[in-house]
Scaffold this motif. Structure first.
Motif, mmCIF file in Angstrom:
data_model
loop_
_atom_site.group_PDB
_atom_site.id
_atom_site.type_symbol
_atom_site.label_atom_id
_atom_site.label_comp_id
_atom_site.label_asym_id
_atom_site.label_seq_id
_atom_site.Cartn_x
_atom_site.Cartn_y
_atom_site.Cartn_z
ATOM 1 N N SER A 177 -0.338 4.172 -1.349
ATOM 2 C CA SER A 177 -1.309 5.185 -1.759
ATOM 3 C C SER A 177 -1.045 6.529 -1.081
ATOM 4 C CB SER A 177 -2.729 4.715 -1.424
ATOM 5 O OG SER A 177 -2.858 4.492 -0.028
ATOM 6 N N ASP A 222 0.855 -1.185 0.000
ATOM 7 C CA ASP A 222 0.000 0.000 0.000
ATOM 8 C C ASP A 222 0.892 1.236 0.000
ATOM 9 O OD1 ASP A 222 -1.791 2.041 0.332
ATOM 10 O OD2 ASP A 222 -2.962 1.048 1.895
ATOM 11 N N SER A 245 -6.798 -7.754 -5.092
ATOM 12 C CA SER A 245 -7.193 -6.347 -5.053
ATOM 13 C C SER A 245 -6.162 -5.497 -5.780
ATOM 14 C CB SER A 245 -7.327 -5.878 -3.594
ATOM 15 O OG SER A 245 -7.598 -4.489 -3.542
ATOM 16 N N ASN A 261 -1.932 -1.480 -3.907
ATOM 17 C CA ASN A 261 -2.609 -0.180 -3.873
ATOM 18 C C ASN A 261 -1.587 0.911 -4.158
ATOM 19 O OD1 ASN A 261 -4.115 2.103 -3.414
ATOM 20 N ND2 ASN A 261 -4.957 1.424 -1.445
ATOM 21 N N ASP A 304 -5.687 -1.352 -6.935
ATOM 22 C CA ASP A 304 -6.198 0.025 -6.904
ATOM 23 C C ASP A 304 -5.128 0.939 -7.496
ATOM 24 O OD1 ASP A 304 -7.358 2.457 -6.483
ATOM 25 O OD2 ASP A 304 -7.890 2.094 -4.378
ATOM 26 N N SER A 357 -2.813 3.966 -5.462
ATOM 27 C CA SER A 357 -3.728 5.057 -5.774
ATOM 28 C C SER A 357 -3.249 6.395 -5.219
ATOM 29 C CB SER A 357 -5.119 4.745 -5.212
ATOM 30 O OG SER A 357 -5.070 4.643 -3.800
ATOM 31 N N SER A 367 -2.595 -7.971 -2.671
ATOM 32 C CA SER A 367 -3.202 -6.638 -2.705
ATOM 33 C C SER A 367 -2.151 -5.618 -3.114
ATOM 34 C CB SER A 367 -3.780 -6.281 -1.329
ATOM 35 O OG SER A 367 -4.295 -4.962 -1.338
#
Length: 225
Positions: free
Chosen positions: A44, A42, A88, A66, A90, A68, A64
């Protein structure tokens, strides 16, 4: 969410070893040399820019990803489909461009996808998985096809353009109609004239015929005057 995360190094080893305790879906897992077995990334809401590193697709156990709310540009890695355990993705609110890679349709475990608000274009790849997401997963781009309402338009050439294309495509082909006409003329001409050159009797008959026709024509002309 990570319940506990630490890094340790033993001075007796030349290589730096990493340990981590992560909780994923309520399951506590301990990782050694975690880059090989990392499950979630992650990054993001940062200020990252440039292209998405192709090396991220080497994390084959990733579930996952991410990225974003950054400023990533360029294309989505073409071999993202090799990350077969992804659940996932994103990539929303970046500046990614180009088409969605066809390989993304191979991600059969994918349950969350958000590619909105980028500069992506072209047709959304066809797969049961990708068409099951809502249109909001793709909005803010120049994409087309299900689940979006705007269909991908394919330009159909008009009859004039099609005939022109056929004519241009046949320019180098032999037009046998004109060839047959020329061949028929040559064959007919020599079938009639040839015997006159090589047969004296036929020449005499032919010239006698012409003389008779000339005499008849002269009589008709004299009567007219």
């Amino acid at each position: 969410m990570a319940e506990d995360l630490w890094y340790s190094a033993d001075a007796d080893y030349s290589d730096y070893m990493e340990d981590a305790l992560l909780v994923n879906k309520g399951v506590l897992a301990e990782y050694n040399t975690i880059l090989k077995f990392v499950r979630m990334i992650d990054l993001s809401q940062n200020n990252f820019f440039g292209e998405i590193p192709i090396e991220v697709t080497d994390l084959l156990e990733l579930q996952s990803l991410n990225l974003s709310h950054n400023s990533f540009t360029g294309r989505i890695p073409g071999n993202i489909g090799a990350m077969s355990f992804l659940e996932s993705i994103d990539f929303s609110r970046n500046r990614l461009s180009g088409e969605i890679p066809q390989s993304i349709s191979k991600l059969t475990f994918l349950s969350v996808l958000n590619l909105s608000n980028n500069k992506l274009s072209g047709k959304i790849p066809s797969s049961t998985q990708l068409q099951s997401f809502s249109a909001s997963s793709y909005t803010g781009n120049e994409l087309c096809g299900p689940p979006l309402s705007n269909n991908c338009t394919v330009s159909v050439p008009t009859s004039g353009n099609q005939n022109r294309g056929e004519k241009e495509g046949n320019e180098d082909e032999v037009d046998w109609f004109y060839v047959s006409m020329a061949l028929g003329f040559v064959v007919g001409f020599w079938s009639f004239i040839g015997p006159l050159f090589f047969n004296r009797r036929w020449r005499c008959i032919y010239f006698q015929f012409l003389n008779r026709q000339q005499d008849k024509l002269s009589i008709v002309v004299r009567k007219c005057y």
